[in-house]
Design an enzyme around this catalytic site. Structure first.
Site, PDB file in Angstrom:
ATOM      1  N   ARG A  50     -13.948  63.043 -38.786  1.00  0.00           N
ATOM      2  CA  ARG A  50     -15.031  62.532 -37.944  1.00  0.00           C
ATOM      3  C   ARG A  50     -15.793  61.404 -38.636  1.00  0.00           C
ATOM      4  NH1 ARG A  50     -19.438  66.663 -35.729  1.00  0.00           N
ATOM      5  NH2 ARG A  50     -20.086  66.586 -37.903  1.00  0.00           N
ATOM      6  N   LYS A 149     -21.641  59.713 -35.565  1.00  0.00           N
ATOM      7  CA  LYS A 149     -22.687  60.342 -36.383  1.00  0.00           C
ATOM      8  C   LYS A 149     -23.256  59.241 -37.277  1.00  0.00           C
ATOM      9  CE  LYS A 149     -23.369  64.712 -38.781  1.00  0.00           C
ATOM     10  NZ  LYS A 149     -24.595  65.099 -38.092  1.00  0.00           N
ATOM     11  N   GLU A 182     -27.533  68.131 -25.597  1.00  0.00           N
ATOM     12  CA  GLU A 182     -27.499  68.951 -26.799  1.00  0.00           C
ATOM     13  C   GLU A 182     -28.915  69.073 -27.342  1.00  0.00           C
ATOM     14  OE1 GLU A 182     -25.307  66.997 -29.956  1.00  0.00           O
ATOM     15  OE2 GLU A 182     -26.167  65.055 -29.467  1.00  0.00           O
TER      16      GLU A 182
END
Ligand code: PXG
Length: 289
Positions: A50, A149, A182
């Site tokens: 990721r 991220k 989220e």
């Protein structure tokens, strides 16, 4: 504490980055947070993959291979003599002049901190967390891709501020359309009539590593699951709710906007997920030595 900084382990007081680093000047960079349990790094490959995907998405070319970064991570944990904890990897665009242009930065910089983290006091894992919906929305994918991220966490931080000011520990974040995305650093799940539901990543969530683990555990536990667009209504009428994240692990949610979820206590299926997660986390992963 020993910090990994640009291919060397250095003492904490020597671990410094330039004021001209674009990670600092513009939030231009990406990061990962990974836990290790019982001498093993949990889901190391998934986190590093990721990290590389996030870097790729922002046109940041990693000067290392994924294998190297995995080794650096393990080396940093080992150098600090830790068996249980949390490791933070940060990759910045590197130093450049003032001005946004990332192509003028020489070389990405990476540092790795092996430490510990505790997001919520232990009692919340037993008694559950009350969360509130915040006004700060997840950015639209066309503005800031939610799967990346990145070092741009300001909107999540503003959401966290709203939660704290409202007397809650965590905020529910909606996307631009008003659907559930989220929380500020965790994915959200609910249980309704025995089925596990979570919003698709496309609704503005990070593609959480812990989220993926929960879906795998649902298969193992024989609990049917679906990715489904959700509204606050779905949470209000759910039987159980919980959050997942590397730092948060799995934590029950017992209220949204002061309305109790289910009977207002952590749910029984949630408890099974917590138990299964702990067992898996403590028995699998990449060995540190
Ligand atoms: N959503 C967001 C926005 C996150 O930042 C998660 C979901 C959960 O993803 P993982 O892959 O960890 O299951 C995250 C991850 C912190 C902290 O310091 C936050 C995260 C990770 C590590 C530390 O609050 N969030």
């Amino acid at each position: 504490m020993k910090i990994w900084l640009d291919e060397k382990l250095v003492d904490e007081q020597d671990a410094k980055v330039s004021v001209f680093d674009h990670g600092l000047l513009y939030g231009d960079g990406v990061f990962e947070g990974i836990r290790f349990y019982n001498g093993r790094v949990f889901r190391l490959e998934e986190h590093i993959r990721r990290l590389f995907d996030s870097a790729r998405a922002i046109v940041l070319t990693m000067p290392w291979t994924q294998e190297q970064v995995m080794q650096f991570t393990v080396d940093t944990i080992k150098a600090n003599g830790l068996k249980d904890g949390y490791v933070r990897l940060v990759v910045t665009r590197g130093t450049g002049g003032l001005g946004l242009n990332p192509y003028l930065c020489e070389r990405p910089s990476m540092f790795i901190i092996a430490s510990t983290i505790s997001l919520y006091p232990q009692e919340y894992y037993t008694n559950g967390l009350a969360i509130v919906t915040c006004a700060t929305r997840r950015p639209a994918p066309a503005a800031l891709m939610p799967q990346v991220k990145s070092l741009n966490y300001l909107n999540n931080i503003m959401a966290k501020v709203e939660a704290i000011q409202a007397g809650a520990m965590e905020a529910l974040m909606l996307n631009e359309q008003g659907y559930v995305a989220e929380c500020t650093g965790d994915n959200i799940f609910l249980l309704k009539n025995g089925t596990l539901l979570t919003p698709p990543v496309a609704d503005g969530a990070l593609d959480g590593v812990t989220r993926q683990v929960i879906l795998e555990l649902a298969d193992q536990l024989g609990i049917p699951w679906k990715e489904q667009t959700l509204t606050r209504y779905d949470i209000f009428i759910s039987d159980e709710c919980f959050l997942t994240g590397t730092a948060a692990e799995v934590i029950p949610v017992i209220a949204l906007d002061r309305r109790p979820i289910g009977d207002g206590k952590p749910g029984t299926l949630t408890a099974r997920f917590i138990e299964a997660f702990r067992t898996l986390a403590n028995s699998t992963g990449t060995p540190i030595s």
